[in-house]
Motif scaffolding. Structure first.
Motif, PDB file in Angstrom:
ATOM      1  N   ALA A  21      98.935  10.380  57.920  1.00 28.73           N
ATOM      2  CA  ALA A  21      97.490  10.200  57.859  1.00 28.73           C
ATOM      3  C   ALA A  21      97.168   8.883  57.173  1.00 28.73           C
ATOM      4  N   VAL A  22      96.178   8.191  57.687  1.00 30.73           N
ATOM      5  CA  VAL A  22      95.812   6.894  57.119  1.00 30.73           C
ATOM      6  C   VAL A  22      94.570   7.080  56.260  1.00 30.73           C
ATOM      7  N   ALA A  23      94.720   6.841  54.973  1.00 30.83           N
ATOM      8  CA  ALA A  23      93.599   7.016  54.053  1.00 30.83           C
ATOM      9  C   ALA A  23      92.798   5.739  53.891  1.00 30.83           C
ATOM     10  N   GLY A  24      93.340   4.597  54.353  1.00 35.64           N
ATOM     11  CA  GLY A  24      92.593   3.356  54.317  1.00 35.64           C
ATOM     12  C   GLY A  24      92.810   2.553  53.050  1.00 35.64           C
ATOM     13  N   THR A  25      91.806   1.747  52.734  1.00 44.99           N
ATOM     14  CA  THR A  25      91.890   0.801  51.629  1.00 44.99           C
ATOM     15  C   THR A  25      91.029   1.249  50.459  1.00 44.99           C
ATOM     16  N   TRP A  26      91.591   1.172  49.289  1.00 48.10           N
ATOM     17  CA  TRP A  26      90.830   1.400  48.060  1.00 48.10           C
ATOM     18  C   TRP A  26      90.552   0.053  47.408  1.00 48.10           C
ATOM     19  N   ASP A  27      89.297  -0.179  47.045  1.00 46.84           N
ATOM     20  CA  ASP A  27      88.948  -1.329  46.214  1.00 46.84           C
ATOM     21  C   ASP A  27      89.000  -0.889  44.758  1.00 46.84           C
TER      22      ASP A  27
END
Length: 326
Positions: A21-27
Motif C-alpha cells: 500500500a502506498v501511503a504517500g508523502t509526509w511533510d
C-alpha cells in the motif's frame, strides 16, 4: 468478451493486492537548522522510514521553518492535518499544557542520565496530551543544555544586570528576570534578526542551536550555565497514522526507535564538539561557572519551579516524587 473483461479485472485486483500500500508523502516541518542535533535526528528518521517501508512512505523534512511554521504552530497544524508530521520543541507548548514545561525547568536535570530518566517518567503524559489532540508522539530527543551567548562572559548575576536576554518560555523569562536581566521572549526563528537590529544583547540557547546558525558572526562569547536540556519531539497526525497498514506502522515505529537512540547518542559528544567549533571561529567559551553564580541562578529559578508544581497538580507531583526516589 465479458469473461475476458472479468479475468482482466480479477488479474488486476490480484496484482494490486500483491503490491504494498502506498501511503504517500509526509511533510515534516522543523524550525531548526539541518545541521543541528534535531535536524540530524529528523533527517535520520525520514530516511529510515522510507527504507523500512520500501518507499511506500516518503518523509520530506523542511528545515529552518521553510514551510512558515514554528514549533508553537506545529501542535495545531499537525493535529488539524495541515502537516502530516513535525519536529517540535516542547518548550513552546507550555501554553497548551503545562506538562511540556517539565524538561525545560531550570537546573532540575543536570546530567544526560537525569534528563533521560525524567523523560521516561513523563513520556506517558506527553503521549496522552498528543493523543487527545489527534496526534501520535513518535519520539523525543534532548537539546544540549542551554547557556548564554553574548558579547561578554557572564560570571555573576551582576553581569546580567539590565542585559536584554532572549528567552524562550515563561520559566526562562522569570529566571532571567529574577537574576537581574531584562528578558525578551522570542521564537528561535526570529533570533538572528533580533540580534542584527540590537533588539537583544544576549541569547539563552544551547551551544548546538547557536552553532547551527553561526552565531559567532554576531556574538563573541558563550557561557555554559547548564540551564536545562529541553526535549524536542517528532509527532504525526493521527489520521495519517491510521492510513498506514499494520506493517507500515511497525516500520515507522522501528524507524522512530532508531532515530530516538541516535538523538540521545549525539548528545554525549555534541557539547565538546560545539565548544571546539566556537573556539575555531574566534569565540571565547566559559565552560564552567562559579558555584556562587550557579547557586544564585538556581535560587532565581526556584519560585517558578514551585509555582509550576502547584499549578500542574497531581501529574507533576507524581513525576517529581518518582524522579527524586530513583
Amino acid at each position: 468478451m465479458k469473461l475476458t473483461a472479468l479475468i482482466s479485472t480479477v488479474a488486476a485486483f490480484g496484482l494490486a493486492a500483491a503490491l504494498p500500500a502506498v501511503a504517500g508523502t509526509w511533510d515534516l516541518s522543523s524550525e531548526y537548522p539541518v545541521g543541528s542535533l534535531q535536524g540530524q535526528t529528523a533527517d535520520f528518521f525520514a530516511k529510515a522510514v522510507t527504507e523500512k517501508t520500501d518507499g511506500a512512505i516518503e518523509v520530506t523534512v523542511h528545515h529552518g521553518a521553510a514551510l512558515g511554521y514554528k514549533s508553537v504552530d506545529h501542535f495545531d497544524a499537525v493535529g488539524d492535518g495541515a502537516l502530516q508530521a513535525a519536529s517540535s520543541a516542547f518548550v513552546f507548548w507550555t501554553g497548551i499544557d503545562p506538562i511540556f514545561q517539565l524538561s525545560s525547568l531550570p537546573f532540575l536535570a543536570p546530567t544526560s542520565q537525569d534528563v533521560h530518566d525524567l523523560y521516561m517518567l513523563a513520556k506517558p503524559e506527553y503521549e496522552k496530551v498528543l493523543e487527545d489532540n489527534n496526534q501520535i508522539l513518535l519520539l523525543a530527543t534532548p537539546w544540549p543544555s542551554s547557556g548564554l551567548w553574548g558579547n561578554k562572559p557572564f560570571t555573576s548575576v551582576a553581569d546580567l544586570d539590565g542585559v536584554k536576554v532572549r528567552t524562550y518560555d515563561v520559566a526562562s523569562t522569570e529566571t532571567m528576570k529574577n537574576a537581574g536581566a531584562f528578558p525578551i521572549q522570542i521564537s528561535w526563528a526570529d533570533v538572528p534578526a533580533q540580534l542584527s537590529t540590537n533588539a537583544i544583547d544576549a541569547v539563552l540557547t544551547s551551544p548546538n542551536g547557536g552553532v547551527g546558525v553561526q552565531m559567532w558572526e554576531q556574538q563573541s562569547d558563550f557561557t555554559n550555565v547548564n540551564y536545562a536540556s529541553s526535549l524536542q519531539g517528532i509527532h504525526v497526525n493521527r489520521d495519517a497514522w491510521e492510513d498506514l497498514t499494520p506493517d507500515q506502522k511497525a516500520a515507522v515505529k522501528e524507524a522512530a526507535t532508531e532515530a530516538e537512540a541516535l538523538g540521545w547518542d549525539l548528545l554525549s559528544d555534541a557539547t565538546a564538539q560545539d565548544f571546539d567549533t566556537m573556539r575555531d571561529n574566534g569565540m571565547t567559551v566559559t565552560a564552567e561557572i562559579s558555584p556562587q553564580f550557579s547557586a544564585d541562578l538556581t535560587a532565581a529559578a526556584q519560585p517558578f519551579i514551585d509555582d509550576w508544581i502547584t499549578a500542574t497538580g497531581a501529574r507533576a507531583q507524581t513525576i517529581m516524587e518518582a524522579y527524586s526516589a530513583r
